[in-house]
Enzyme design. Sequence first.
Site, PDB file in Angstrom:
ATOM      1  N   LYS A 194       3.113  -3.381   6.379  1.00 29.92           N
ATOM      2  CA  LYS A 194       3.315  -3.536   4.931  1.00 29.92           C
ATOM      3  C   LYS A 194       4.805  -3.393   4.590  1.00 29.92           C
ATOM      4  O   LYS A 194       5.337  -4.151   3.778  1.00 29.92           O
ATOM      5  CB  LYS A 194       2.481  -2.510   4.158  1.00 29.92           C
ATOM      6  CG  LYS A 194       0.976  -2.747   4.219  1.00 29.92           C
ATOM      7  CD  LYS A 194       0.567  -4.051   3.542  1.00 29.92           C
ATOM      8  CE  LYS A 194      -0.949  -4.207   3.422  1.00 29.92           C
ATOM      9  NZ  LYS A 194      -1.329  -5.538   2.894  1.00 29.92           N
TER      10      LYS A 194
ATOM     11  N   SER B 170       0.843  -1.202   0.000  1.00 29.76           N
ATOM     12  CA  SER B 170       0.000   0.000   0.000  1.00 29.76           C
ATOM     13  C   SER B 170       0.873   1.246   0.000  1.00 29.76           C
ATOM     14  O   SER B 170       2.003   1.231   0.512  1.00 29.76           O
ATOM     15  CB  SER B 170      -0.853  -0.024   1.268  1.00 29.76           C
ATOM     16  OG  SER B 170      -1.319   1.264   1.583  1.00 29.76           O
TER      17      SER B 170
ATOM     18  N   TYR C 288      -0.408  -0.123  10.196  1.00 28.87           N
ATOM     19  CA  TYR C 288      -0.704  -0.806   8.930  1.00 28.87           C
ATOM     20  C   TYR C 288       0.448  -0.607   7.946  1.00 28.87           C
ATOM     21  O   TYR C 288       0.960  -1.569   7.363  1.00 28.87           O
ATOM     22  CB  TYR C 288      -2.001  -0.221   8.372  1.00 28.87           C
ATOM     23  CG  TYR C 288      -2.438  -0.736   7.027  1.00 28.87           C
ATOM     24  CD1 TYR C 288      -3.101  -1.948   6.909  1.00 28.87           C
ATOM     25  CD2 TYR C 288      -2.219   0.007   5.870  1.00 28.87           C
ATOM     26  CE1 TYR C 288      -3.539  -2.404   5.672  1.00 28.87           C
ATOM     27  CE2 TYR C 288      -2.646  -0.447   4.636  1.00 28.87           C
ATOM     28  CZ  TYR C 288      -3.306  -1.648   4.542  1.00 28.87           C
ATOM     29  OH  TYR C 288      -3.730  -2.096   3.314  1.00 28.87           O
TER      30      TYR C 288
END
Lengths: 324, 324
Positions: free
Chosen positions: B151, B123, B147
Site C-alpha cells: 500500500k 489502508s 500488505y
Amino acid sequence: MRVLVTGAGGMVGRKLTERLASDGTLRGETITELDLHDIVAMEAPSMPGVAVRTHVGDLAEAGAAARLAASRPDVVFHLASIVSGEAEADFDLGYRVNLDGTRALFDALRLAGHGPRVVFTSSISVFGAPFPEVIADDFHATPLTSYGTQKVMSEALLADYTRRGFFDGVGIRLPTICVRPGRPNRAASGFFSGIIREPLNGKPAILPVPRSVVHTHASPRSAVGFLLRAAEIDGEAVGPRRNLNMPGVGVSVAEQIEALGRIAGPEAVGLIREEPDETIWAIVKNWPTRFDARRARELGFVAETDFDAIIRAYIEDELAGKIA
Amino acid sequence: MRVLVTGAGGMVGRKLTERLASDGTLRGETITELDLHDIVAMEAPSMPGVAVRTHVGDLAEAGAAARLAASRPDVVFHLASIVSGEAEADFDLGYRVNLDGTRALFDALRLAGHGPRVVFTSSISVFGAPFPEVIADDFHATPLTSYGTQKVMSEALLADYTRRGFFDGVGIRLPTICVRPGRPNRAASGFFSGIIREPLNGKPAILPVPRSVVHTHASPRSAVGFLLRAAEIDGEAVGPRRNLNMPGVGVSVAEQIEALGRIAGPEAVGLIREEPDETIWAIVKNWPTRFDARRARELGFVAETDFDAIIRAYIEDELAGKIA
C-alpha cells in the site's frame, strides 16, 4: 567475507571500493571476494589475494541480478541508481533503474536465501516540502520527484524483505554529497558542489538558486563512513525501521560561500556567478533543509559538523592538500 | 460520466456499485458507462440507460489494465487488493496483486493520457508500531506487513503519477471497516467485525486478541462515503500530499463489546469466546490505534463518531433494522 557493490563505477561507489581495497577487511573479516557491478565498464582495484570481479549490465534485465547473487555475498552495497535530474527527465528509465533494478536485486538475494546484510543508499529526497524547521526521524516521506518516489518504494521493499528475514537491510538516506570531485553530473544538486569545487580549481561556477537556500551536506569521505557503519551495525539495534536519515551539515548557500571565502579567499568567491535556473529551482525548492538525524547519530553514524570541514576534506582527498 | 471500479466484487466494491447504481450520478454528472472489474465473476447492477460492463481478470496480466483504460473512465475507483492475511501468507501473490496490479493500472491510465480522477483505497496498515498516542497526518509510514508495504508503494506511485499530471489521484487510508457483512474473510482484522456481526445474528464469535486492543473503525457506509468524497473533492485543495488518513472511531475491543451489550443485550455479549491466536496477534499488535485525521476532516470526509453508531449502521443496512 564476500562483498558486492552495485553502482561501483559511480563517485561514491569508487570511493567505497578504494576504501575496501585499502582496508582489506569489512566487519572485522578479511575480504576474500569482491564483486563490482555497474551499468558502465569500471576499473577493478588491485587487491592481491582477493578475487575481484567486475560485472557490467542492467540490473533490471532478466537474470542479471541472479548472476550477482550467485556469489552469495555476505555484504551487499546497493548504490546503483540514476540521479534525480535524469529520473525526472526520463520517467521510464528512472523507474526501470531505480525501482525495477532494486527490486530485481532484492528478489535475487531473497531467492539466493543466504540472508546477507544489504546496505541501500536512499536519499533525503524522499522528503518533500513543506517541512518543519528541523525534520524529525518520524517525519513522513512525501517526495516531490520521481527519484524520491523510487527511493521511498525501494526503502519500503528493503524494510519488508528484512522483516521477512530474506536479508538484513539498512537504508541510509544520504544528504547531498559535497564536495563531489570530477565533472558535474545531471543531479539537480550538482551546483552545491560546483560552487565550491570549481573555484577551488580556479574555474568559474554557476549558482542557479538563491543564496538563502538551506540544505544538508556530508563529504564523500563521510558517505563512505556511513556505508561502512551501515555494513557493520547490529541489525537488532536498528529495529524494524530500517531506513535512517543520515547526519550532515545544514547550511545556507550563503554560508557555504562564506566558508569558501575563509578557506580560499575572495578570488575564489568571485568565480561564482548567479544564473537562476527555473528547472533546477523547481526541484531544489522542494528539498528538505535541516535534519535531526538522532537515530543515526545514536547508532554511530558520524558526519562533519561544519561546512569548513567539508571543504577541507575535499582539499585533502582530491587536491592533495593544495588549492589551485 | 464514465466510471471504472476495480475490485468491484469485494464487499466495499459491491456497496460502492450499489450506491452508484442508485444515485445514477457522480460529481453531479449522470453516469453513462460503468466498468466493473474483479478477479472473480461478479453481478452487474441493473442501470437502465447505462452501459454496464463486467471484466474478470488479473490486472497484473499483460494487456488487462490497458483494456480497462480503453474506455477512458473519468473516475477510477481502484479497490482491487488481496487482504492483509493473504498477502502475509503468500508473498508473491501479494506483490503481484497489490503492487504489480496497481502499477499496471496506473501505467495504463498514464498511457491512455486523458487524466482521470483515480481514487485508491489504501489502508492504515501503512503504519507500524511503535506509535504516538494519536497518529498525526505527518507521521511516517513504516508498515510491519507486506500488505502495508504494498500500500505504501502504491501510494508513492499515486502521488508521483499525480504530480506528473498523468492522472489526478487521491489515496484514502481506510481504517478497519466494521461491521463487515457476510462471511469472515482472511483479513487479520476480520474478528473486529466478527465479534459484533456473529452475535447480532445469534451466532458465536471468537475474539483472538486482548480486549485492551485499541483500533479505529468506520462502517461500510462511511467507506462508500469516503470513496464518493474522494471522487468529487477538488484536487487543488488536496495539494501534493495525495494520501489521506481517513477519520473513524478509535475504541478498545472492550468498548466495542460494551456497545454491543447496550444495543443487543448481555446474551449477545455472551456469544463472544476468547481464544488467543498468536498469528493474528502478531499482526494486530503492530497496528495503529487512534488517528488525528485532521486533513481528511477538513477536506469533508465524515465518519461515525461512536461505535454504537457503527453497530446501528450494520443493523439498518444488513438486518433491515432488526436484531436476530
